[in-house]
Design an enzyme around this catalytic site. Structure first.
Site, PDB file in Angstrom:
ATOM      1  N   ASN A  60       0.832  -1.184   0.000  1.00  0.00           N
ATOM      2  CA  ASN A  60       0.000   0.000   0.000  1.00  0.00           C
ATOM      3  C   ASN A  60       0.875   1.246   0.000  1.00  0.00           C
ATOM      4  O   ASN A  60       1.317   1.720   1.048  1.00  0.00           O
ATOM      5  CB  ASN A  60      -0.929  -0.025   1.222  1.00  0.00           C
ATOM      6  CG  ASN A  60      -1.889   1.144   1.240  1.00  0.00           C
ATOM      7  OD1 ASN A  60      -1.735   2.109   0.511  1.00  0.00           O
ATOM      8  ND2 ASN A  60      -2.881   1.062   2.101  1.00  0.00           N
TER       9      ASN A  60
ATOM     10  N   SER B 250      -0.431   3.988  -1.346  1.00  0.00           N
ATOM     11  CA  SER B 250      -1.478   4.733  -2.035  1.00  0.00           C
ATOM     12  C   SER B 250      -2.568   5.323  -1.160  1.00  0.00           C
ATOM     13  O   SER B 250      -3.317   6.186  -1.606  1.00  0.00           O
ATOM     14  CB  SER B 250      -2.135   3.820  -3.073  1.00  0.00           C
ATOM     15  OG  SER B 250      -2.589   2.623  -2.454  1.00  0.00           O
ATOM     16  N   CYS B 251      -2.713   4.858   0.065  1.00  0.00           N
ATOM     17  CA  CYS B 251      -3.850   5.285   0.877  1.00  0.00           C
ATOM     18  C   CYS B 251      -3.622   6.690   1.441  1.00  0.00           C
ATOM     19  O   CYS B 251      -2.637   6.925   2.133  1.00  0.00           O
ATOM     20  CB  CYS B 251      -4.074   4.295   2.010  1.00  0.00           C
ATOM     21  SG  CYS B 251      -5.500   4.725   3.028  1.00  0.00           S
TER      22      CYS B 251
ATOM     23  N   ASN C 100      -5.867   3.903  -6.086  1.00  0.00           N
ATOM     24  CA  ASN C 100      -6.517   4.100  -4.800  1.00  0.00           C
ATOM     25  C   ASN C 100      -7.380   5.354  -4.892  1.00  0.00           C
ATOM     26  O   ASN C 100      -7.592   5.897  -5.977  1.00  0.00           O
ATOM     27  CB  ASN C 100      -5.475   4.220  -3.679  1.00  0.00           C
ATOM     28  CG  ASN C 100      -6.020   3.791  -2.323  1.00  0.00           C
ATOM     29  OD1 ASN C 100      -7.132   4.152  -1.940  1.00  0.00           O
ATOM     30  ND2 ASN C 100      -5.238   3.032  -1.579  1.00  0.00           N
TER      31      ASN C 100
END
Length: 267
Positions: free
Chosen positions: A33, A35-36, A101
């Site tokens: 991740n 991207s969050c 995302n």
């Protein structure tokens, strides 16, 4: 398959530890991740890491050094050129890319309280905008990533994400070069029962076009992307060809005039 979505701070020992602990638990693959927008960006996590290709590449190398299973890097759309972090992740050895995302947004300001929303004890912070509205952005970025994979990293995979709510939505991502599809917000909205309907919808699309497998149409629509300059050239040539069919002013009349002028205007 069990795929672990992992996120950590910008520390090698933290990333290696989470990879090793997840592997010990029996995961089949990782999605990193990067991207969050809710991933504690103040600590350079989540999208803050994905917005920096140099840091992203370094972290991907840490993960690839520790992982014994396939690894995908999940891209944030909050960048100018999605190709830059994508290239960094694939250069580091990741097996594939997931995109996109959520889009960092402010949903509005309450005109009674004069405070931005959503309000948490009167305060807020920009968060991730998802669901159907982001699908056009997701399609564009997946197209760009797919073309990059085709030209520079053949054989790597792409998982498409962003506003998918039907099999026909999924088909569009596959036509733009995605290998797999992910759905989150729609499942949150209506529950897991949506998956069967989506599969049936996709199967109907494939039957309509006589496609036997996903590979039969994966990336088919990529060939129709070109440049603005080329679009202008093609439109000018088409208009010239249509105008050539009119020999005299007397031919511009009645219903034919409407049809001819529409054709010229719309290219």
């Amino acid at each position: 398959m069990l795929i672990a979505s992992i996120m950590e701070e910008y520390r090698k020992d933290a990333w290696v530890e989470i990879v090793e602990r997840c592997q010990a638990a029996g995961v089949d693959a990782f999605e990193c991740n990067f991207s969050c927008p809710h991933g504690l960006p103040e600590r350079r996590m989540g999208s803050a890491m994905g917005e920096n290709p140099e840091i992203l590449e370094e972290v991907c190398r840490w993960v690839m050094g520790a992982s014994k299973v396939p690894v995908w890097a999940k891209m944030t759309p909050n960048v100018t050129h999605i190709e830059d972090p994508t290239r960094a992740a694939l250069r580091a050895g990741c097996h594939g890319i997931s995109a996109i995302n959520t889009i960092r947004s402010v949903i509005g300001v309450n005109l009674d309280t004069l405070r931005p929303e959503p309000s948490v004890e009167g305060f807020t912070t920009p968060g991730g905008y998802s669901s159907k509205a982001i699908m056009p952005v997701a399609l564009r970025m997946c197209m760009e990533i797919a073309k990059l994979i085709q030209s520079e990293f053949p054989g790597r995979s792409l998982s498409g994400i962003g506003g998918i709510e039907s099999g026909r939505d999924a088909a569009q991502f596959l036509l733009l070069g995605c290998d797999t599809i992910q759905v989150c917000t729609y499942v949150m909205k209506v529950g897991y029962r949506c998956i069967k309907a989506m599969c049936d919808d996709l199967a109907a699309f494939m039957e309509q076009h006589k496609f036997g497998t996903l590979a039969d149409f994966k990336g088919h629509s990529l060939q129709y992307f070109t440049t603005h300059y080329d679009l202008v050239r093609r439109q000018a040539e088409a208009r010239s060809a249509r105008a050539a069919g009119v020999k005299s002013d007397q031919e511009w009349r009645g219903d034919d005039f409407v049809r001819q002028s529409d054709a010229l205007a719309r290219g």
